[in-house]
Each structure stands twice: as structure tokens, then as C-alpha cells.
Scaffold this active site. Sequence first.
Site, PDB file in Angstrom:
ATOM      1  N   GLU A   1       0.881  -1.166   0.000  1.00 47.01           N
ATOM      2  CA  GLU A   1       0.000   0.000   0.000  1.00 47.01           C
ATOM      3  C   GLU A   1       0.917   1.213   0.000  1.00 47.01           C
ATOM      4  O   GLU A   1       1.460   1.595   1.044  1.00 47.01           O
ATOM      5  CB  GLU A   1      -0.896  -0.023   1.233  1.00 47.01           C
TER       6      GLU A   1
ATOM      7  N   CYS B   1      -2.138   9.209   2.820  1.00 50.96           N
ATOM      8  CA  CYS B   1      -1.732   8.691   1.508  1.00 50.96           C
ATOM      9  C   CYS B   1      -2.745   9.021   0.418  1.00 50.96           C
ATOM     10  O   CYS B   1      -2.393   9.080  -0.755  1.00 50.96           O
ATOM     11  CB  CYS B   1      -1.488   7.187   1.573  1.00 50.96           C
TER      12      CYS B   1
END
Lengths: 500, 477
Positions: A208, A242
Site C-alpha cells: 500500500e 496517503c
Amino acid sequence: MEKQAVQRAREAFLAGRSRPLEFRVQQLKSLQRMITDRQGEIATALKQDINRSQYDTPLFELIGLENEISLAVSKLAQWAAPRPVERNLLTISDQAYIQPEPLGVVLIIGAWNYPWALTLQPLVGAIAAGNAAVVKPSELSEYSASLLKALLPRYLDQELYPVVCGGVSETQELLRQRFDHVFYTGNSTVGKLVMEAAARHLTPVTLELGGKSPCYIDKDVDLRVACRRITWGKFVNCGQTCIAPDYILCEPSIQNRVVEGIRQTLLEFYGPDPKSSPDYGRIINQRHFNRLMTLLEGYTATVGGQSDSSQRYIAPTVVKDVPPQARLMQEEIFGPLLPIVTVSDIDDAIHFINEREKPLALYVFSSNKKVIKRMLAETTSGGVTVNDVIMHYTLNSLPFGGVGQSGTGRYHGKHTFDQFSHHRACLVKSLGLEEVHMVRYPPQNHQKVRRVRLAMRTPLVDFSKGTYIWAVTASIVALGLLVALTVILILAAGVSCTCL
Amino acid sequence: MNTPLDSSCVIDRLRATFRSGVTFPEQFRMTQLQNLLSLVEENEQLIQDALHKDLHKPKFESVLSEIQITLNDLYFAMENLRTWMQPEYNIGKNLATRMDDCFIRREPLGVVLIIGAWNYPLHLILLPLVAAIAAGNCAILKPSEICQATEQLLAELIPKYLSQDCYAVLCGGAEDTKSLLKNKFDHIFYTGSQVVARSILLAAAPHLTPVTLELGGKSPCFIYGHIDIQKAAKRLCWSKFFNTGQSCVAPDYVLCTAQTRDALLPALRETLRTFYGPDPGASLDMGRIVTPRHWRRLMDMLEKSKGKVVIGGGSREEDRYIAPTVLVDVQESDALMQEEIFGPILPILTIESLEEGIDYINRQEKPLALYVFSDETSVVTTVLNNTSSGGFCGNDGIVHMALPGLPFGGVGASGMGSYHGRWGFETFSHRRGCMNRSWLLERVNVLRYPPYSDYNLGWLRWATTFKKNSWGGCSVM
């Protein structure tokens, strides 16, 4: 020390402890209790790590986590059950299904920006799937890491789910061990190293990562609402998310109104001096603070721009008319700096986005369905939210993950369970129907070849639309005929009766 | 042979085509799949000849395990393409997102690399290609250089039938593959050995390229409990000696009790005689080992083995022939038990209990396939629950891979990822989670904005919490 933790986890896994569904549910419920009981301590640790406001903690870390645990507990039996598949003529009397199975011992490497959510959400899936898991929280959020190390063993099985703390060398030592899956959240530089280390053991990975998540604002849009939503997503956690909108793309004609909208919203959210607002965060450490200040060099902020190194404070900052080659546009910002790049139209915007690496998230604000459709069809990204930011993360039925440089694999909800499972294809046949199988044995001839070809054809029944319509029509006609026949017979019988 | 420069040019050209979006529409993908179908249907004889030249493959095996399996996958893909391409709307929502449009799109990845293997040189490269085309990608095919006739045939036919701007065949050996891997791909699909797989993963890591690895291992075969030994022997022989044992899912070795073994051996002898006649070397239905090097490897293993040859054992170097061979009294430390056999040699290991067999299997790496022949459900269930493997088949061998509904792939050392049917389509797609938020309900959104308060937090918690058995009922807003 790392080696021993992994060894013990493996032994515990091989003993079969983590497999029974009741055990998995019990561990998950225990994890739930940990979060509920210790919320105060978690909030304190986060405040020390990143100046997280007391409300951001439940909002961004804990509510999502609690939802994941409730979902897993509620659906576990369903997720772990065999999943039947379509059969063909040869297998019509057999059992064909996919059985999800635990992988073994997995490694979860957490990140510092949401240290609890990003470390524990994967753990929920790993436990639900029946694995043992070594948890390595990020050392940059050191208070959270220490707290996790102290708390987890008190609520979960100590051997199956050990917490290993440490820095780069401890992580490298961990990565030298053999795991059955490695789940990493962080940046692409380290992501490549993780993949390389895993390659030596042929270990599959979920990465990720991040990237520059573009945010396109169309001309004819309610800018008041759009700017409010974007401001919220950009400056929460001080931009260290993010999937924060990294930069804005819009036409020059609306740029000033966008800036105004953001300025207005910032006042509403944090007041005239964000530094004194309890709801505004700080940069995680000096290195990142310096990195962000360097990005800003040579550009004048249109909004904000103030900073205080002693507190690692950077004001919510907007920069207009940023050229594509600026430093601000070369790397993921991961901070409270919001560049606006002007584009001439939707074509230009799509071209701009596609010239760059595939981002983790993509945002488009528009009231025009055609614009939205084009943006979706002509670009790619990990995920998308239209007319808002970040929200696709919150729905756990949507797979969350990157593509290309923004990552590989996906999780959330059932997707986490599936990511940490092996989907074993099972075909259980009987030794009956041997006459059918005779066609495949040597010695061979043309007739056998023909028969085997026929038997292998799938699907067994043609469920295509045409056949379906035919079947329904034919049934109706047949039923109609049957009714007509019955009526005729009754009438015929009736006629005979009255005649008598 | 292609030079590194050639390869880069080809990849750049394919990438430019991909960027243009020409592979995205359903019609394009359907046309290419139709063309691939024609390629196989119109060249069946040429394919059979090439396979016979490379592997001495009997026509039956070529049809069953190369041509028909490819055609089936094509029919399946063409029939289901529209459904697979549809965005997935049927996903649960919570109260906060009830007014929103939430769906999962399947999107093409880009330019993918498919590296084939030599044992089924046609289907191991064409089945991934079917999936890659269906998913809307461009693809580079790198067939195995060991099967030269098939490699040449593919290099000749693919450009003739498929769009040359989207799909290319690059030929070459190990060195050429190494330089090919220096380029960036959006997915790499590799079928082959663990050693090469590691170097592929290491080459993919700097580009963060996702990889599917279809590897192998020693696939164990239990014969245990009450069982019709004649039928079991037939299916065992068929799956073991098909393609001369050179199948990644061939039953590698047998685990059974001494009693079962004694009943099995005559059944195996009889079956082999029925299949191949008294001299398998003269049977048209018996294949050959692919190269002298592979033949030598198998002969070495056989020579070093301390087991007793009870069936077969014959061999001929000139045409790379090894007779269907069965050995007994094979121990765990035997030369035949150290690596995947991949040949027509079947060791039988004697066990005293099912648990002993299961423990043995669990001490080894996870295999690609695991087989159990038994009438007793408890035996099948015990083995299934206490072992792991890529796939499993009860009372037969290999055939589980012919069902497109089942994912085909390994776990642990036997591989990562899967394909066949829809699974291939998913492998070569990116699942993009999309949420299209409504402009309404801004009042709900307000709850999340600063300045924060306990009051807002309470309501927001209520709106976003997953409720067990939620019936999506009335919303206060």
C-alpha cells in the site's frame, strides 16, 4: 530476537491454534475490547506522536477499525465457508468449490501517519483468515509503537501475534525471515526493498504505497461545497494522508475562486491562526518538516506559508499557478501544501494525469456526467471518489489499494480476508461414471477424441440471454396450451353432460 | 533472436498503442479473441505437428490438453466477457454513503509479459494471453525456446491473426529473457521453475511490477482406506503418464499402506498394458522426454535411487524414451524425493497411518496439487483440513485444472496468483474502487469538519458504524 518471534509464531501456527473459527472470533472481540478500553491512552500517544486532535483519533483511526472488526466477526463463517463453482458435463456429479485457507505466518509493517488503523486493519483480516501475524509498527510514531507493544500481548495470543519494534536494521532482520505473505504500508522506495526481500523466499506481497493523487475541479461546479470538501481532506492530519488530494487541476478562469473557497473554509475550520487551533496537526518529524520547506522554496504562498520549526508547524498553504516542472510536482507532498496547476480543459487534465505514474487516488469534482465518465474511463488510479475526497476509503466493501507505482494488492472488509487467504481449488470426484471417463484413456482413436471434446465443453447449460428469453417464452406458450387443452376438455365433458 | 534494442522498441510501440485506448472497448477485445479462436481452429494440424516434433506428443494429448483446453477457455471468455467487464454495483453501503453511487471497475493494467513453459507450450502461453486480451491489455509473449517448432509456429501465426500493435512474440534464450526483464511491465506472468521465478521477482521489484508465478513442486497422491483399486489405478496411471509425466500437476509420488501397495501393483501393471501394450516404447500413445538434458536428469535420479523398480525401468537414449516406471521401498531421503520428478517415474512410499502421510507432506514445501483416492469421506476431509496445496482433486488426477470455474495456481513455493476463466481476467485487471458522492446530504458531511466537537462525533459514529444485520432502514437525515 526477531528470528525467535517469527519462529514461535510459526510453531504456534503449525500447532493449529489460529485455525478454529471460534478462536478467530474470540481474538477479534478481544482486539475490539482493547480499542474501546484503551481509547484514552491511544489518543494520548497519538497526540505525542503527531499532535493528533482528540477527535481525529476516533474519526480516522478507531471508528473504521471497529467497523472492520464488527464486520469480520459477523461475516467470518460466511467468508471462511467453501465457495461452490460452476461445473461441466464431466464434473456434473462432483463437488467443485474453492476453499479459503490460512497462508501461515504473515508480516504486517505499519506506517506512521495512521499508526493504529494502518497496522491493525490488516491484522483484523490476517486473524480472520486464520493466520499468525508478526506486527511491526512504524518507529517514527514511537509512542504509538511502544503502546501497541505493551497492549497487544495483554489482549491477543502472545505467540501468534507478536509485536516487534525497532528501526531499519530490525525491519531488515525481519525481512530476512521467511513469511507466507508480507503486507507493507509506506513509500515506494522501501516498497521496492520489501518486494526484493520477499522475492528471495517467493513470498507474495501487498504494498500500500502512495503517489500524487490529482484533484480535478470542473468549471460548473458548486465551488463552495467542493472547496470545503477538498480542504477537509487535504489538511486533516496536516496533509499526511496517503489519499489526500495532492494537487488541484483546474481551468485558469476559476483558479481565484478556488483559492478564495479554500481560504474561507480554512477560516471556518481552524480560525485565523491555525497554530492555536486544537484541531490542526503537526509534521511528524524534523526531517519531513525540512523536506516540505524545501519544496516550498522559490514559491510565494497565496494562502498560508507560515511555519515554526520548533513546533514542526506549517500553516495550511496554497500555491497558485504552479508549473508542472516545479519540485512541488515531482514527488508526493504528504504535507499541508496545496499546489494548483492550471489546465486548459478536461482533455488537458486527462493528458496531464496520464503522463504521470498511476496514483493511489483520483478525485474529480463535476456536475457534468460526461466529464465524470470520461475521467473514469480515460485514467486509472487505485481508487476514486467523485465530488468528494477520501471517502472511498471509508466503505469497506470497496477494495482499497494501488496500481502500478501506488501499490499492489487490496484490502478492507472481505478483501483483507481474501488477501490473507489461499483460495484452494477443490474437485472431489467419485469413482463412478467410469464409462464417461473411458474416453480419455489410451489407446486412442478418432471417436474417443470427438467424445472427449464434447464432454469438456463448458458451460453445461447455455445461460445466455437468448436462451433465457426462449425458455421463458416457451414455458409461457406451453402453459397457455396446457390451460387451453384443460378448458377444452372441461367444456367437452360439460357438453356431454348437458346432452344427457 | 531479438536484441535488447528490438525488445525496447516493441515494448514502446505496444505502450503507445495501449495509451491510445484502442484495447479498451469490448468490441476490440471480442474481435481479437475471435481471431485467436480462428488461429487455433484453422491451424490444428500444424499445431499437432509442431507439438509432435518438440515433445513426441500423441495427437490425443495435443487435442485434449493443448487445443481443446485453449478453445474452451476462449469460448468461456467470449461468452462471459461482457459480464466480466461490467462495473460491480452490488456492494454494501452504510448510512453515510447510502445516497452515493459505489462500484468497482475492472481496468486494464497496460503492457503485460507472458513467459511460457515447454511442457504444454501452447496452452501455457495462450491461456494467459486469452485473459490478458479479455482484460484489455497489450501483451508480449515469450514462448519457451526449448520447444523450437512451437515457438516458431507462434512467432509466425500470432502476428498474422492478432493486432501487431497490441501483441508481439519475442523469441530467445535465457540471456534474452534477462534483458527483456530489465524493461518495465505492468504485470509479469511466468510459468516454470522456482529458481527462475526468484530472478523474475527480483527483476520486477525495482519497477514494483506485480507478478503471477505458476511453479510446481512434488504433488503427493494418497491412496487410502476403502477404494476400488482398479479404477484408482486407471486414473492414477492416466494422470501420471500423460505427457510422459511432464505436467506440473502430475501426481509426483504415492503414499499408501503396504497392503494397498500390494493390491495396487498388479492393477498398475494391468492398466499400463491396456494403455500402452506390452512395449510402451512402441506405442503411439506414449510420449518422450523433451531434451537429452532432461532425459539425463531423470536417468540420474533413477540410477541414484535406492528404491526397487517393480514396473518398467527401461529406457532408450536415442529417442529420449523412458518406460513408465514404478518403484517401491522409497524412503524420504531417496534421490527421487528431493526434487520434482517431472517424468514417467512413480515412487511409492509406504505409510502406516494417514497421520504419518499428512505429517510427511507438511514437512515439505506446499505442492501445486494434492490428490486423495478414497471412498471414505473422512479420509478426504482429514487430508483437506490438515494440508495445504495450490489445488486439490479427490479420486482423480489433473482434471481439476480443466474446470474454468476453479482458479488454477499455487501457494508458497508452488506459486502465487491464479488464472483460468474469470480468475485470469481478474489477474490481468486492476479493481478500482469508485465512489460517486452526491451533492446532497452536505448536512451529514458537516459533522466531519472542524472545529470538532463531541456532539458531532457522536452523530458521525452512529451514521458510519457497521450495524450487524443492518436493514438499511430509515435515515434521520
